[in-house]
Design a protein around this motif. Structure first.
Motif, short mmCIF file in Angstrom:
data_model
loop_
_atom_site.label_atom_id
_atom_site.label_comp_id
_atom_site.label_asym_id
_atom_site.label_seq_id
_atom_site.Cartn_x
_atom_site.Cartn_y
_atom_site.Cartn_z
N THR A 201 10.03 -3.55 -17.24
CA THR A 201 9.90 -4.17 -15.92
C THR A 201 8.43 -4.48 -15.63
O THR A 201 7.53 -4.01 -16.32
CB THR A 201 10.40 -3.18 -14.85
N ALA A 202 8.22 -5.22 -14.53
CA ALA A 202 6.85 -5.47 -14.08
C ALA A 202 6.18 -4.14 -13.75
O ALA A 202 4.98 -3.96 -14.00
CB ALA A 202 6.86 -6.40 -12.87
N ALA A 203 6.94 -3.19 -13.22
CA ALA A 203 6.37 -1.87 -12.89
C ALA A 203 5.90 -1.16 -14.16
O ALA A 203 4.84 -0.53 -14.17
CB ALA A 203 7.41 -1.02 -12.14
N MET A 204 6.69 -1.28 -15.23
CA MET A 204 6.26 -0.66 -16.49
C MET A 204 4.99 -1.35 -17.01
O MET A 204 4.05 -0.69 -17.46
CB MET A 204 7.37 -0.73 -17.54
N ALA A 205 4.97 -2.68 -16.92
CA ALA A 205 3.80 -3.43 -17.40
C ALA A 205 2.55 -3.01 -16.63
O ALA A 205 1.48 -2.82 -17.21
CB ALA A 205 4.05 -4.93 -17.26
N ARG A 206 2.70 -2.80 -15.31
CA ARG A 206 1.54 -2.36 -14.50
C ARG A 206 1.11 -0.95 -14.89
O ARG A 206 -0.07 -0.63 -14.91
CB ARG A 206 1.89 -2.42 -13.01
N ALA A 207 2.11 -0.11 -15.20
CA ALA A 207 1.79 1.28 -15.58
C ALA A 207 0.99 1.34 -16.87
O ALA A 207 0.22 2.28 -17.09
CB ALA A 207 3.08 2.07 -15.72
N LEU A 208 1.16 0.34 -17.73
CA LEU A 208 0.47 0.32 -19.03
C LEU A 208 -0.98 -0.13 -18.90
O LEU A 208 -1.79 0.10 -19.79
CB LEU A 208 1.20 -0.63 -19.98
N ARG A 209 -1.28 -0.78 -17.81
CA ARG A 209 -2.61 -1.37 -17.63
C ARG A 209 -3.66 -0.30 -17.36
O ARG A 209 -3.39 0.70 -16.71
CB ARG A 209 -2.54 -2.30 -16.43
N ALA A 210 -4.88 -0.52 -17.84
CA ALA A 210 -5.97 0.40 -17.53
C ALA A 210 -7.25 -0.40 -17.35
O ALA A 210 -7.53 -1.30 -18.15
CB ALA A 210 -6.14 1.42 -18.66
N ASP A 211 -7.99 -0.07 -16.31
CA ASP A 211 -9.24 -0.78 -16.01
C ASP A 211 -10.21 -0.72 -17.19
O ASP A 211 -10.41 0.35 -17.77
CB ASP A 211 -9.94 -0.13 -14.81
N ARG A 212 -10.82 -1.81 -17.48
CA ARG A 212 -11.88 -1.89 -18.52
C ARG A 212 -11.42 -1.33 -19.87
O ARG A 212 -12.21 -0.82 -20.64
CB ARG A 212 -13.17 -1.20 -18.04
N ARG A 213 -10.14 -1.36 -20.11
CA ARG A 213 -9.64 -0.95 -21.41
C ARG A 213 -8.74 -2.07 -21.94
O ARG A 213 -8.05 -2.73 -21.16
CB ARG A 213 -8.79 0.32 -21.31
N THR A 214 -8.75 -2.24 -23.24
CA THR A 214 -7.82 -3.17 -23.85
C THR A 214 -6.55 -2.39 -24.18
O THR A 214 -6.60 -1.33 -24.80
CB THR A 214 -8.42 -3.80 -25.12
N VAL A 215 -5.42 -2.90 -23.68
CA VAL A 215 -4.15 -2.23 -23.95
C VAL A 215 -3.29 -3.17 -24.80
O VAL A 215 -3.06 -4.33 -24.44
CB VAL A 215 -3.42 -1.84 -22.65
N VAL A 216 -2.87 -2.65 -25.92
CA VAL A 216 -2.11 -3.44 -26.89
C VAL A 216 -0.68 -2.89 -26.93
O VAL A 216 -0.49 -1.67 -26.89
CB VAL A 216 -2.74 -3.31 -28.30
N VAL A 217 0.30 -3.78 -26.97
CA VAL A 217 1.68 -3.35 -27.19
C VAL A 217 2.09 -3.91 -28.55
O VAL A 217 2.03 -5.13 -28.76
CB VAL A 217 2.62 -3.84 -26.08
#
Ligand SMILES: *Cc1c(COP(=O)(O)O)cnc(C)c1O
Ligand code: SF4
Length: 361
Positions: A201-217
């Motif tokens: 969900t969009a909520a899961m996508a937001r949960a994966l985000r982190a400031d000033r970090r690159t997040v890869v799926v």
């Protein structure tokens, strides 16, 4: 237009299939295979989501989606070279649930469950509904290890499938790791966008985000049919939050060991916003001999792909060297020394040319 009564129109939520009886009831396996399926299920977890079950062609015994998830008696045939820990994680595990093989990155196995259980899984001896996930204190110990090792630039979250966690738990892990100054990249390995796209969900996508970090799926899929419209939408929800998507596939006999299927798979990834990353040579996990493809065949397929595909759609073909020696690209190599100070380079059509290093003196 027909207007059904409100009671009748209540949808029955399709459920995950986790037993041989459920697979047979869903007509994904014939009733006469019950004993065979039960014998395999007693040894290795069974799990299939409605999204993937819905893709299976019931009239095709060789269906490439069904093959990946319906148990098979050959899984119980164990070769002497096959091991419970085929890529040697245990020897490189300083803290429970964490593997540190390369100086700048670690794996953390957050959960031991998956939405679906792939019949060729390289961690099949360690995962399943009965296996324990990391407890809070075990995660805290892994986090302490990451904090204390300033060389760790990337943390890979895996399992099992870590996106089976709730967005709340995902956010907790993300924020804890992003709170470590030297950790610059988080990478989540998952099959969920194809296995259960509605849960991404969009909520899961937001949960994966982190400031000033690159997040890869890193999305695991093996056949182009897995990348449905719903899977595309799930990928788009992740991309919309600024996450980087890369792919992972396993070269599997009878699923994707032909150039047309691999070509379609890699294009399907790119069309879903996913950069093809790795095509894995199958690991020596127990009961997986019937999935294996010779390295030479894998290299031939890669040459054919290279001649057809955009560079953006090309994965790297990798082997995890048994015993924990690490992942290496296994070719094919298109350039070789000729022994007389020159190079012989092969073009996409297979013709050879001489190439000389032309250096300043
Ligand atoms: C596969 C693996 C990684 C990630 O390797 P990349 O080549 O960076 O994708 C990291 N740690 C361990 C222990 C691994 O097995
Ligand atoms: S999703 Fe990954 S960890 Fe889970 S069964 Fe499949 S290959 Fe194994």
């Amino acid at each position: 237009m027909r207007n059904p009564s409100p009671l009748r129109s209540l949808p029955t939520k399709p459920r995950r299939l986790t037993t041989p009886a459920a697979l047979i009831e869903a007509r994904l396996a014939p009733p006469e295979r019950l004993a065979e399926l039960e014998a395999v299920a007693a040894r290795y977890a069974v799990g299939l989501t409605p999204a993937l079950a819905g893709l299976m062609r019931r009239d095709d015994p060789a269906d490439p989606i069904a093959r990946q998830f319906i148990p098979d008696a050959r899984e119980l045939v164990r070769g002497p070279w096959e091991t419970d820990d085929p890529i040697g994680d245990d020897a490189k595990s300083p803290v429970k649930g964490l593997v540190h093989r390369y100086p700048d990155r670690v794996l953390i196995k957050l959960v031991a469950v998956c939405a679906v259980y792939c019949r060729f899984c390289f961690r099949r001896e360690r995962i399943g509904p009965g296996s324990a996930s990391l407890s809070d204190s075990e995660f805290a110990a892994a986090l302490d290890y990451v904090r204390a090792n300033r060389a760790i630039w990337e943390v890979v979250l895996t399992g099992g499938d870590p996106l089976t966690l709730s967005p709340r738990r995902i956010a907790l892990a993300t924020q804890a790791l992003a709170g470590v100054d030297h950790v610059r990249t988080l990478r989540w390995h998952t099959r969920l966008p194809v296995a259960e796209p509605e849960r991404v969900t969009a909520a899961m996508a937001r949960a994966l985000r982190a400031d000033r970090r690159t997040v890869v799926v890193a999305l695991h899929a093996n056949h182009p049919r897995e990348l449905t419209a719903a899977a595309h939408a799930a990928c788009r929800r992740l991309v919309a939050q600024g996450l980087m998507l890369v792919s992972q596939s396993v070269l599997l006999k009878g699923v994707n060991d032909d150039v047309d299927t691999l070509d379609a798979l890699m294009r399907a990834f790119v069309e879903a916003g996913v950069k093809p990353y790795y095509l894995h040579h199958g690991d020596l996990a127990p009961g997986t001999a019937h999935w294996r493809v010779p390295i030479a065949r894998g290299q031939e397929l890669m040459s054919s792909l290279r001649a057809r595909l955009s560079g953006v759609a090309m994965p790297t073909y990798v082997l995890d060297i048994p015993g924990g020696r690490g992942k290496v690209p296994v070719g094919p190599q298109s350039i070789r020394p000729d022994g007389a100070g020159r190079h012989i380079v092969t073009d996409p059509q297979g013709a050879e040319h001489v190439y000389l290093d032309r250096l300043a003196d």
